[in-house]
Write a protein that holds these residues in place. Structure first.
Motif, PDB file in Angstrom:
ATOM      1  N   ASN A  81       6.123  -5.548  -5.427  1.00  0.00           N
ATOM      2  CA  ASN A  81       6.662  -6.708  -4.712  1.00  0.00           C
ATOM      3  C   ASN A  81       6.287  -6.685  -3.235  1.00  0.00           C
ATOM      4  O   ASN A  81       5.951  -7.725  -2.655  1.00  0.00           O
ATOM      5  N   MET A  82       6.346  -5.499  -2.619  1.00  0.00           N
ATOM      6  CA  MET A  82       6.010  -5.390  -1.198  1.00  0.00           C
ATOM      7  C   MET A  82       4.545  -5.733  -0.954  1.00  0.00           C
ATOM      8  O   MET A  82       4.213  -6.512  -0.052  1.00  0.00           O
ATOM      9  N   ALA A  91      -3.666  -8.611  -3.766  1.00  0.00           N
ATOM     10  CA  ALA A  91      -2.835  -7.426  -3.990  1.00  0.00           C
ATOM     11  C   ALA A  91      -3.276  -6.553  -5.154  1.00  0.00           C
ATOM     12  O   ALA A  91      -3.295  -5.318  -5.019  1.00  0.00           O
ATOM     13  N   PRO A  92      -3.635  -7.117  -6.334  1.00  0.00           N
ATOM     14  CA  PRO A  92      -3.987  -6.246  -7.467  1.00  0.00           C
ATOM     15  C   PRO A  92      -5.109  -5.259  -7.174  1.00  0.00           C
ATOM     16  O   PRO A  92      -5.141  -4.164  -7.753  1.00  0.00           O
ATOM     17  N   LYS A  93      -6.029  -5.619  -6.287  1.00  0.00           N
ATOM     18  CA  LYS A  93      -7.150  -4.726  -5.993  1.00  0.00           C
ATOM     19  C   LYS A  93      -6.723  -3.519  -5.167  1.00  0.00           C
ATOM     20  O   LYS A  93      -7.435  -2.508  -5.144  1.00  0.00           O
ATOM     21  N   PHE A  94      -5.597  -3.626  -4.470  1.00  0.00           N
ATOM     22  CA  PHE A  94      -5.201  -2.568  -3.550  1.00  0.00           C
ATOM     23  C   PHE A  94      -3.856  -1.943  -3.892  1.00  0.00           C
ATOM     24  O   PHE A  94      -3.337  -1.134  -3.121  1.00  0.00           O
ATOM     25  N   LEU A  95      -3.302  -2.296  -5.042  1.00  0.00           N
ATOM     26  CA  LEU A  95      -2.008  -1.750  -5.437  1.00  0.00           C
ATOM     27  C   LEU A  95      -2.043  -0.227  -5.525  1.00  0.00           C
ATOM     28  O   LEU A  95      -1.127   0.454  -5.037  1.00  0.00           O
ATOM     29  N   ASN A  96      -3.092   0.302  -6.153  1.00  0.00           N
ATOM     30  CA  ASN A  96      -3.159   1.756  -6.340  1.00  0.00           C
ATOM     31  C   ASN A  96      -3.252   2.491  -5.005  1.00  0.00           C
ATOM     32  O   ASN A  96      -2.563   3.492  -4.782  1.00  0.00           O
ATOM     33  N   TYR A  97      -4.115   1.999  -4.123  1.00  0.00           N
ATOM     34  CA  TYR A  97      -4.312   2.688  -2.842  1.00  0.00           C
ATOM     35  C   TYR A  97      -3.053   2.617  -1.976  1.00  0.00           C
ATOM     36  O   TYR A  97      -2.577   3.645  -1.473  1.00  0.00           O
ATOM     37  N   ILE A  98      -2.525   1.417  -1.790  1.00  0.00           N
ATOM     38  CA  ILE A  98      -1.356   1.262  -0.924  1.00  0.00           C
ATOM     39  C   ILE A  98      -0.155   2.019  -1.490  1.00  0.00           C
ATOM     40  O   ILE A  98       0.586   2.683  -0.752  1.00  0.00           O
ATOM     41  N   LEU A 229       0.659  -2.295   8.356  1.00  0.00           N
ATOM     42  CA  LEU A 229      -0.520  -2.537   9.190  1.00  0.00           C
ATOM     43  C   LEU A 229      -1.803  -2.431   8.367  1.00  0.00           C
ATOM     44  O   LEU A 229      -2.736  -3.212   8.563  1.00  0.00           O
ATOM     45  N   THR A 230      -1.850  -1.462   7.458  1.00  0.00           N
ATOM     46  CA  THR A 230      -3.019  -1.325   6.585  1.00  0.00           C
ATOM     47  C   THR A 230      -3.243  -2.597   5.772  1.00  0.00           C
ATOM     48  O   THR A 230      -4.369  -3.113   5.697  1.00  0.00           O
ATOM     49  N   MET A 231      -2.186  -3.105   5.157  1.00  0.00           N
ATOM     50  CA  MET A 231      -2.306  -4.329   4.355  1.00  0.00           C
ATOM     51  C   MET A 231      -2.681  -5.528   5.218  1.00  0.00           C
ATOM     52  O   MET A 231      -3.492  -6.372   4.810  1.00  0.00           O
TER      53      MET A 231
END
Length: 241
Positions: A81-82, A91-98, A229-231
């Protein structure tokens, strides 16, 4: 200078010690408490992930979920959600990393509660995190804005502004890593001063309040700030593309 203060200062312990050393290309390389504490954090996260994976695989949809399964699903749902709320369709492309850096930084920051030295109080830990984020930002700028769009962005609002924009981009990993490192280290220093300089009767009960603020509250805030900040940087790099 007061010799009593010098004696007290000699008892300060910032929990950074060399455990053992080895030779690498003729140079002495030390394994410190930071490496040991980071290994503990990684083993803890790996253990949690293994048990969470097994719990979810064995989950029976016709039965009430276990408490551990509820915790695992709650963590994943909150992070999803965040990240989705900030990055939207990307978001789906970066869910794992974040999600990974969020959990790692959070557990590292609050590890002081369990008597460890927070790995993020070492710049050698936070700087690589900033570099990884910087590489993601640069990669997505080139991927979505193309080289022409990247160069055009550097020349905004005027062409002579390009050097300032370049410095601004290069400063991203430094500012990200220094902010996290400095805030966590300051908490470590404050607690070391408290334990090393104050009389023993003052320490009764107060350490729990200090750990609650410096380790839990401040640690959670710094984790959120780093990931937010990363996102934001990555979303800005993707742009309209």
């Amino acid at each position: 200078m007061n010799p009593i203060l010098l004696a007290d200062a000699s008892n300060l312990d910032f929990m950074i010690h060399g455990l053992w050393k080895y030779q690498l290309f003729g140079q002495d390389v030390w394994i410190t408490t930071t490496h040991a504490c980071m290994l503990v954090v990684l083993l803890l996260l790996l253990t949690f992930c293994i048990f969470a994976n097994r719990a979810l695989k064995k989950a029976d949809p016709d039965k009430a979920p276990t408490a551990f399964q509820n915790v695992a699903e709650l963590v994943v749902e909150m992070l999803d959600n965040m990240i989705t709320g900030v990055m939207g369709k990307s978001a789906p492309k970066f869910l794992n990393y974040i999600s990974t850096i969020f959990i790692f930084i959070l557990i590292s920051n609050i590890s002081g509660v369990f008597g460890l030295r927070a790995p993020t109080a070492d710049y050698g830990v936070t700087f690589p995190l900033g570099i990884i984020t910087f590489c993601l930002i640069f990669f997505n700028k080139i991927k979505y804005q193309k080289v022409s769009g990247f160069i055009k962005g550097l020349c905004q609002p005027w062409p002579f502004w390009a050097p300032i924009n370049i410095i601004s981009d290069i400063a991203v990993p430094v500012s990200l890593s220094l902010r996290l490192f400095a805030n966590v280290l300051s908490g470590t220093v404050m607690l070391a001063l408290f334990y090393g300089l104050l009389p023993i009767f003052v320490k009764i009960g107060i350490p729990s309040v200090l750990h609650l603020y410096f380790d839990l509250f401040s640690g959670a805030i710094q984790t959120y700030v780093f990931c937010m900040l990363t996102m934001t940087y990555i979303t800005d790099a993707i742009g309209e593309g």
